[in-house]
Design a protein around this motif. Structure first.
Motif, PDB file in Angstrom:
ATOM      1  N   GLY A 146      -0.833 148.481 -17.840  1.00 39.52           N
ATOM      2  CA  GLY A 146      -0.747 147.027 -17.692  1.00 39.52           C
ATOM      3  C   GLY A 146      -2.036 146.328 -18.076  1.00 39.52           C
ATOM      4  O   GLY A 146      -2.019 145.294 -18.763  1.00 39.52           O
ATOM      5  N   LEU A 147      -3.173 146.877 -17.660  1.00 36.09           N
ATOM      6  CA  LEU A 147      -4.457 146.258 -17.995  1.00 36.09           C
ATOM      7  C   LEU A 147      -4.746 146.307 -19.492  1.00 36.09           C
ATOM      8  O   LEU A 147      -5.282 145.351 -20.061  1.00 36.09           O
ATOM      9  CB  LEU A 147      -5.591 146.936 -17.220  1.00 36.09           C
ATOM     10  N   VAL A 148      -4.408 147.390 -20.139  1.00 40.45           N
ATOM     11  CA  VAL A 148      -4.634 147.496 -21.580  1.00 40.45           C
ATOM     12  C   VAL A 148      -3.748 146.505 -22.328  1.00 40.45           C
ATOM     13  O   VAL A 148      -4.185 145.862 -23.296  1.00 40.45           O
ATOM     14  CB  VAL A 148      -4.393 148.946 -22.061  1.00 40.45           C
ATOM     15  N   LEU A 149      -2.517 146.332 -21.871  1.00 39.59           N
ATOM     16  CA  LEU A 149      -1.621 145.386 -22.540  1.00 39.59           C
ATOM     17  C   LEU A 149      -2.052 143.941 -22.321  1.00 39.59           C
ATOM     18  O   LEU A 149      -1.783 143.084 -23.166  1.00 39.59           O
ATOM     19  CB  LEU A 149      -0.180 145.604 -22.060  1.00 39.59           C
TER      20      LEU A 149
ATOM     21  N   ILE B 260     -12.662 151.248 -14.287  1.00 39.06           N
ATOM     22  CA  ILE B 260     -12.578 151.779 -12.918  1.00 39.06           C
ATOM     23  C   ILE B 260     -11.277 152.543 -12.720  1.00 39.06           C
ATOM     24  O   ILE B 260     -11.268 153.659 -12.177  1.00 39.06           O
ATOM     25  CB  ILE B 260     -12.724 150.637 -11.884  1.00 39.06           C
ATOM     26  N   PHE B 261     -10.157 151.952 -13.186  1.00 31.90           N
ATOM     27  CA  PHE B 261      -8.861 152.636 -13.059  1.00 31.90           C
ATOM     28  C   PHE B 261      -8.860 153.948 -13.843  1.00 31.90           C
ATOM     29  O   PHE B 261      -8.313 154.953 -13.392  1.00 31.90           O
ATOM     30  CB  PHE B 261      -7.732 151.727 -13.534  1.00 31.90           C
ATOM     31  N   ALA B 262      -9.463 153.943 -15.035  1.00 32.42           N
ATOM     32  CA  ALA B 262      -9.499 155.165 -15.848  1.00 32.42           C
ATOM     33  C   ALA B 262     -10.328 156.249 -15.163  1.00 32.42           C
ATOM     34  O   ALA B 262      -9.968 157.429 -15.194  1.00 32.42           O
ATOM     35  CB  ALA B 262     -10.067 154.858 -17.229  1.00 32.42           C
TER      36      ALA B 262
ATOM     37  N   LEU C 160     -11.337 142.382 -17.154  1.00 30.09           N
ATOM     38  CA  LEU C 160     -10.259 143.336 -17.458  1.00 30.09           C
ATOM     39  C   LEU C 160     -10.810 144.674 -17.946  1.00 30.09           C
ATOM     40  O   LEU C 160     -10.294 145.735 -17.578  1.00 30.09           O
ATOM     41  CB  LEU C 160      -9.305 142.741 -18.498  1.00 30.09           C
ATOM     42  N   SER C 161     -11.836 144.623 -18.760  1.00 26.66           N
ATOM     43  CA  SER C 161     -12.382 145.894 -19.267  1.00 26.66           C
ATOM     44  C   SER C 161     -13.077 146.674 -18.149  1.00 26.66           C
ATOM     45  O   SER C 161     -12.994 147.895 -18.108  1.00 26.66           O
ATOM     46  CB  SER C 161     -13.338 145.644 -20.427  1.00 26.66           C
TER      47      SER C 161
ATOM     48  N   GLY D  27     -14.674 134.492 -20.379  1.00 21.80           N
ATOM     49  CA  GLY D  27     -13.289 134.906 -20.516  1.00 21.80           C
ATOM     50  C   GLY D  27     -12.968 136.080 -19.613  1.00 21.80           C
ATOM     51  O   GLY D  27     -13.775 136.504 -18.796  1.00 21.80           O
ATOM     52  N   SER D  28     -11.773 136.598 -19.778  1.00 14.30           N
ATOM     53  CA  SER D  28     -11.315 137.678 -18.912  1.00 14.30           C
ATOM     54  C   SER D  28     -11.651 139.055 -19.463  1.00 14.30           C
ATOM     55  O   SER D  28     -11.299 140.055 -18.863  1.00 14.30           O
ATOM     56  CB  SER D  28      -9.803 137.569 -18.726  1.00 14.30           C
ATOM     57  N   ALA D  29     -12.330 139.110 -20.608  1.00 12.71           N
ATOM     58  CA  ALA D  29     -12.581 140.401 -21.253  1.00 12.71           C
ATOM     59  C   ALA D  29     -13.431 141.315 -20.383  1.00 12.71           C
ATOM     60  O   ALA D  29     -13.109 142.489 -20.217  1.00 12.71           O
ATOM     61  CB  ALA D  29     -13.249 140.191 -22.603  1.00 12.71           C
TER      62      ALA D  29
END
Length: 136
Positions: A19-22, A59-61, A53-54, A48-50
């Motif tokens: 979801g985050l990558v999309l 962290i999720f990865a 999100l990144s 921005g949100s970059a």
């Protein structure tokens, strides 16, 4: 029970990464923002949100990688004994019982097959020399 909990967390982390990558914009989308994209009024600030999100994706990865290693280690130990001291010695194997009756005396032993022991190997035929033609 702990194994199942880690699997559930692992699945949710995988879905979250997808979801985050999309949701992230590609690198080419930054060029359009310079011509009045209006990024300064976004929820995440002027940058921005970059970065948000990144960072969240990283962290999720990392958590996904840790749960993968944990599941691999836990899966390798399932069904194995961990204490070598408590293992018992293997039981002595009994000799296999033959279905054929064994001879009880020398009279019951069958005689050797006639002709096999006394058989002679035939000799190879002699090689004849071929006359070579005289050199001219």
């Amino acid at each position: 029970m702990l194994y199942q909990i880690i699997i559930i967390i692992h699945i949710f982390l995988g879905i979250g990464i997808v979801g985050l990558v999309l949701m992230q914009q590609g690198k080419g989308a930054d060029a359009g923002a310079t011509f009045g994209g209006g990024a300064s009024g976004s929820v995440f600030g002027a940058q921005g949100s970059a970065s948000f999100l990144s960072r969240t994706t990283a962290i999720f990865a990392t958590l996904f990688f840790i749960t993968s290693l944990g599941l691999a280690v836990m899966g390798g130990y399932q069904g194995k004994k961990t204490d070598i001291v408590l293992e018992s010695a293997p039981a002595a194997a009994e000799p296999a019982k033959s279905e054929l009756p064994l001879p009880q005396s020398a009279a019951e032993v069958p005689a050797a097959v006639p002709g096999v022991v006394d058989a002679k190997i035939p000799e190879a035929p002699a090689i004849k020399e071929v006359e070579k033609p005289a050199a001219q």
